[in-house]
Enzyme design. Structure first.
Site, PDB file in Angstrom:
ATOM      1  N   GLN A   1      -8.209  18.300 -48.745  1.00 49.10           N
ATOM      2  CA  GLN A   1      -7.271  17.629 -47.847  1.00 49.10           C
ATOM      3  C   GLN A   1      -7.661  17.792 -46.387  1.00 49.10           C
ATOM      4  OE1 GLN A   1      -3.512  20.441 -47.334  1.00 49.10           O
ATOM      5  NE2 GLN A   1      -4.106  20.340 -49.512  1.00 49.10           N
TER       6      GLN A   1
ATOM      7  N   HIS B   1      -5.601  17.101 -42.272  1.00 48.24           N
ATOM      8  CA  HIS B   1      -4.371  16.770 -41.560  1.00 48.24           C
ATOM      9  C   HIS B   1      -4.701  15.924 -40.328  1.00 48.24           C
ATOM     10  CE1 HIS B   1      -2.533  19.587 -44.218  1.00 48.24           C
ATOM     11  NE2 HIS B   1      -3.137  20.638 -43.676  1.00 48.24           N
TER      12      HIS B   1
ATOM     13  N   GLU C   1      -2.640  24.538 -38.603  1.00 43.92           N
ATOM     14  CA  GLU C   1      -2.023  25.591 -39.399  1.00 43.92           C
ATOM     15  C   GLU C   1      -2.865  26.861 -39.383  1.00 43.92           C
ATOM     16  OE1 GLU C   1      -1.613  23.536 -43.115  1.00 43.92           O
ATOM     17  OE2 GLU C   1      -3.709  23.808 -43.671  1.00 43.92           O
TER      18      GLU C   1
ATOM     19  N   HIS D   1     -10.330  20.967 -46.024  1.00 42.67           N
ATOM     20  CA  HIS D   1     -10.101  22.299 -46.572  1.00 42.67           C
ATOM     21  C   HIS D   1      -9.377  22.209 -47.903  1.00 42.67           C
ATOM     22  CE1 HIS D   1      -6.408  21.369 -44.305  1.00 42.67           C
ATOM     23  NE2 HIS D   1      -5.786  22.168 -45.167  1.00 42.67           N
TER      24      HIS D   1
ATOM     25  N   ARG E   1      -5.143  13.423 -48.931  1.00 41.60           N
ATOM     26  CA  ARG E   1      -5.852  14.084 -50.029  1.00 41.60           C
ATOM     27  C   ARG E   1      -7.052  13.275 -50.491  1.00 41.60           C
ATOM     28  NH1 ARG E   1      -0.382  14.195 -50.898  1.00 41.60           N
ATOM     29  NH2 ARG E   1       0.590  16.257 -50.743  1.00 41.60           N
TER      30      ARG E   1
END
Length: 417
Positions: free
Chosen positions: A102, A104, A139, A267, A286
């Site tokens: 995935q 972001h 994150e 990642h 994804r």
């Protein structure tokens, strides 16, 4: 002190029962029986609209509703002005089966794409929806056990060695000529399924028996490729996400070590438990190793096509014993207190913080403007419990060896657009 006046309140999060989750760690942390043996994948502590935590303030109330009713008082002036909401989401994860490959999106891209999907009439909770909100999702994860993940593309030299050591992957070196990461990844993500199967089948036929006989170490990508083939390849079609296991860095963290993942970094989490903090978002694009929605075209728009050198973050200790995990993120900051029995410390917050106790037992007490402890405000936390602190000095007293995480918003960083 009336409940409505209290600035430290108990907080109860929301459990997410995703299929990849473990069945023991989070139930044990929260003191729950898992009689039905459900997967407990994530425990959310935040104000995201899809799963807001609940505060106890004389009665139960959703955290996002509390914030909306008195934003500046709850968030503080800076956070209210810059974000208008709680900027972060704190989680506990138990990764039993590997997560999807995935990436972001960045902030501007998320805003534009979220508006586009809204205009297209796709329900926010639809299974084929890419963007659940209009926010980016940098994150940070802190390992609570040994933790394995994939993180960013390998260096040119490492990839060339990969092609040499796995002859089945050698044909990919042609598209990678000149270190063309985009060409390489586009080839594996867009090649016909027949060619995916033809290229990966000989490799899997060799490594899967070895995996079943426990003859491959976790430090070898073959271990995760074999596991992925058993978990995700269906109807004899091999999941193309297996290519990513060989193209990305395999990272092994020890307890207490951390990794930051910004927009664009491919990642996947592979195994272990962690505490994770991110911008207040649930946007995930994804590319494989999942039964959830995959959109390769959208994924490719947001990938950082360059090598990544994994950087393992260790906390830096402040004067009050607080250990801070430094990142470039303006939305959040994560730190922890490691306290011995009867040890005391405190911190001052100018915004809304979330505290999560992973080990031990502590009491939290607010200090007033005169620096006096307001003992009637005391909150007792045991393992697995959490609290929300609204802009006040907070005194911490441990009753036994304790590990307390603190999630907050740094007030001295430039906000990334």
């Amino acid at each position: 002190m009336e409940p409505a006046e209290r600035k430290i309140l108990k907080l109860k999060g929301k459990i997410q029962h995703y299929a990849w989750g473990g069945r023991e760690f989070i139930p044990a942390l929260l003191g729950l029986d898992n009689v039905k043996q459900q997967p407990f994948a994530e425990y959310w502590l935040g104000a995201h609209a899809s799963a807001p935590a609940e505060v106890s303030n004389g009665h139960s109330r959703q955290l996002n509703a509390l914030i909306e009713s008195e934003k500046e008082k709850a968030l503080g002036e800076f956070v209210q002005k810059e974000f208008g909401r709680l900027p972060f989401l704190l989680k506990v994860l138990d990764v039993k089966d590997m997560l999807s490959i995935q990436v972001h999106p960045g902030k501007k891209a998320a805003e534009e794409a979220f508006a586009r999907e809204n205009a297209s009439g796709i329900p926010v909770n639809a299974s084929n929806r890419n963007y659940r909100d209009n926010n980016h999702k940098p994150e940070l994860l802190v390992a609570l056990s040994e933790f394995w993940l994939l993180h960013g593309f390998k260096s040119k030299e490492q990839l060339l060695k990969t092609f040499e050591s796995a002859p089945e992957l050698a044909p990919l070196s042609r598209s990678f000529a000149g270190a063309n990461y985009e060409s390489l990844y586009r080839e594996v993500m867009e090649m016909p399924q027949e060619r995916v199967d033809r290229m990966l089948r000989p490799l899997l036929d060799h490594i899967v028996p070895l995996y079943k006989e426990n003859k491959i170490k976790k430090s070898n990508p073959d271990f995760w490729a074999a596991r992925a083939s058993l978990n995700f390849s269906q109807d004899k079609s091999i999941d193309r996400g297996i290519f990513s296991i060989y193209l990305l860095n395999l990272v092994h963290l020890q307890k207490g070590e951390a990794v930051f993942q910004d927009a664009g970094i491919l990642h996947a989490y592979l195994e272990g438990q962690n505490v994770e903090i991110m911008a207040n978002s649930d946007n995930v694009l994804r590319g494989g190793l999942t039964n959830k929605h995959i959109d390769v075209d959208e994924l490719m728009k947001h990938i950082l096509f360059e090598p990544v050198q994994p950087f393992i973050i260790h906390p830096e200790e402040n004067l009050n014993g607080e250990e801070v995990y430094r990142t470039p993120a303006g939305d959040f900051e994560l730190s922890c207190f490691r306290l011995e029995p009867n040890e005391q410390t405190e911190f001052v917050s100018e915004t809304m913080d979330i505290l999560l106790l992973l080990e031990g037992a502590v009491s939290l007490v607010e200090r007033n403007e005169s620096r006096e402890l307001m003992k009637e405000s005391a909150i007792e936390l045991k393992r697995g419990e959490a609290a929300v602190v609204m802009a006040c000095p907070t005194h911490i007293a441990s009753k036994e060896n304790s590990l307390l995480f603190r999630a907050t918003t740094p007030l001295n960083k430039e906000i990334i657009a």
